[in-house]
Write an enzyme that holds these catalytic residues in place. Structure first.
Site, mmCIF file in Angstrom:
data_model
loop_
_atom_site.group_PDB
_atom_site.id
_atom_site.type_symbol
_atom_site.label_atom_id
_atom_site.label_comp_id
_atom_site.label_asym_id
_atom_site.label_seq_id
_atom_site.Cartn_x
_atom_site.Cartn_y
_atom_site.Cartn_z
ATOM 1 N N LYS A 106 0.768 -1.043 -0.073
ATOM 2 C CA LYS A 106 0.078 -0.051 -0.063
ATOM 3 C C LYS A 106 0.873 1.193 0.011
ATOM 4 O O LYS A 106 2.188 1.168 0.296
ATOM 5 C CB LYS A 106 -0.808 0.053 1.063
ATOM 6 C CG LYS A 106 -1.781 0.857 1.168
ATOM 7 C CD LYS A 106 -3.156 0.030 0.329
ATOM 8 C CE LYS A 106 -4.673 0.722 0.471
ATOM 9 N NZ LYS A 106 -5.541 -0.007 -0.008
HETATM 10 N N1 GLU Z 1 -7.332 -0.127 -2.948
HETATM 11 C C1 GLU Z 1 -8.166 -1.023 -3.128
HETATM 12 C C2 GLU Z 1 -8.147 -1.976 -2.070
HETATM 13 O O1 GLU Z 1 -8.013 -1.548 -1.137
HETATM 14 C C3 GLU Z 1 -7.846 -1.823 -4.501
HETATM 15 C C4 GLU Z 1 -6.272 -2.386 -4.757
HETATM 16 C C5 GLU Z 1 -5.709 -2.950 -5.938
HETATM 17 O O2 GLU Z 1 -6.557 -2.914 -6.844
HETATM 18 O O3 GLU Z 1 -4.652 -3.114 -5.914
HETATM 19 O O4 GLU Z 1 -8.504 -3.130 -2.381
#
Ligand code: GLU
Length: 419
Positions: A106
């Site tokens: 993240k």
């Molecule tokens: N931000 C989204 C999540 O928390 C998508 C993450 C992604 O597609 O890599 O799942």
């Protein structure tokens, strides 16, 4: 006095409980308590008025045992290392439950996007990308949208990374606009997954969607899409909120009209007017009379201080980490069923995976294929989580973490520890 909320502590607590139920030894999962890599960057941006501001940026790779790190990038004033670490770990868990070949990562920048012009936002995004470029890549760590980032942000990231690396690399990031290698169906995928989970939950409770009143906290991409798709498939959406407050209508809101209203930049729900619609607070959205609640805003929303007031008997978590561990216990005591974030909002990363596969094959699918495959994956994951939860007589959250831990531990045992 209650301790200040720490999302990473929250994650560790849930993981620990799941490990205990599985009877895992400490040495089996010790490594998952620590992110593999934490990067903090300072991003200078020349503002429109000629001054320079420096923003704090982060990228955390929690695990790459099952595949490259994967997870979004958020732009928000609350972003800090503890939050990004928790969000990265939740991605490892989420990808393991969905059984897609990724670990978890993240990123984030501590910024209030409302204060930036489009040009400043672009410069910030490109500066941040250049600084995290050494650790991202289509086989190492693949960002995606999250709170306050979108297809345009991903386009800037893809362009910056491709320029810096001297190679067109669409697979370095997912959630791109379809014109530049995005997948059809990706923008709605998280909300669609929430809708799929809501139907599964309701059906397993012996109810029909048409009997269920729903409150949705959050009118961003996840909340608004979930609300619209849920209404289209038979639910009645009685309440909805955004940062400015909530709206309520017992006989049901017109989510299509609201989505259209909010699509104009700068508009807020507080100014939305329609027949029979009353204005309520964000807190009231969480505690209003409904059958199903979808928290789809931020973490730390259902807490020890308001969980008692929740009147829904089912919760489908569209946001990451909306419920604290203390609140979880209160909800369980009240008999409220919670479809956890790591399952309920996995639609986004599942279609991110499809996008990445399409980028690598340079061959693009039709929307029907994307949606069918998404549904298949979500239903399969739901069924597995439900079964484990039943078997061990634990919550769906515990069931989900148990499945994820088993998969992560299996990968870790097979790969072993390198020095
Ligand atoms: N931000 C989204 C999540 O928390 C998508 C993450 C992604 O597609 O890599 O799942």
């Amino acid at each position: 006095m209650t301790k200040a909320y720490d999302p990473y502590e929250n994650m560790l607590h849930v993981m620990q409980t799941a490990a205990d139920t599985l009877g895992l030894k400490d040495s089996d999962y010790e490594i998952f308590k620590y992110p593999e890599r934490e990067l903090k960057v300072s991003v200078p941006v020349t503002m429109d008025n000629g001054t320079v501001r420096v923003f704090d940026g982060y990228r955390v790779q929690h695990s790459t045992l099952r595949g490259p790190a994967k997870g979004g990038i958020r732009f928000h004033p609350n972003v800090d290392m503890q939050e990004v670490k928790a969000l990265a770990a939740w991605m490892s868990i989420k990808c393991a439950i969905a059984d897609i070949p990724y670990g978890g990562g993240k990123g984030g920048v501590c910024v209030d996007v409302q204060q930036l012009s489009e040009g400043e936002l672009e410069r910030l995004t490109r500066g941040y990308t250049a600084r995290i470029a050494p650790i991202i890549g289509e086989d190492t760590d693949i960002p995606a949208p999250d709170v306050n980032t979108n297809g345009q942000t991903m386009a800037w990231i893809m362009d910056t990374y491709s320029k810096v690396s001297g190679q067109y690399t669409p697979g370095v990031v997912t959630g791109k606009p379809v014109e530049i290698g995005g997948s059809v169906g990706r923008t709605e995928a998280t909300g669609r997954g929430v809708m799929i989970c809501a139907h599964e939950m309701v059906e397993r409770e012996g109810l029909a969607a048409s009997q269920c009143k729903v409150a949705v906290q959050g009118a961003g991409n996840v909340g608004m899409t979930a609300a619209r798709l849920m209404q289209e498939t038979g639910f009645t959406i009685v309440a909805l909120s955004d940062i400015s407050g909530g709206i309520y209508k017992e006989s049901g809101l017109d989510t299509r009209e609201i989505a259209e209203y909010l699509s104009v930049k700068g508009r807020l729900l507080r100014d939305y007017q329609a027949d029979g619609v009353t204005h309520i607070t964000n807190e009231q959205v969480l505690s209003c009379k409904c059958d199903l609640l979808v928290p789809a805003a931020m973490e730390n929303q259902i807490t020890a201080s308001n969980a008692e007031e929740v009147r829904a008997h089912m919760i489908v978590e569209g946001a990451n980490g909306p419920t604290t561990t203390e609140a979880d216990a209160i909800l369980a005591d009240k008999g409220i069923l919670v479809v956890p974030d790591v399952l309920a909002n996995s639609g986004g990363v599942i279609v991110s995976y499809f996008e990445w596969v399409q980028n690598r094959q340079m061959y693009y699918w039709e929307e029907e294929e994307v949606n069918d495959r998404l549904q298949q994956k979500m239903l399969h994951a739901f069924e597995q989580v439900y079964k484990v939860a039943k078997k061990y007589k634990v919550s769906l959250r515990q069931g989900a973490y148990m499945i994820a831990l088993q998969r992560l531990v299996a990968a870790s045992r097979m790969r072993g520890i390198f020095l």
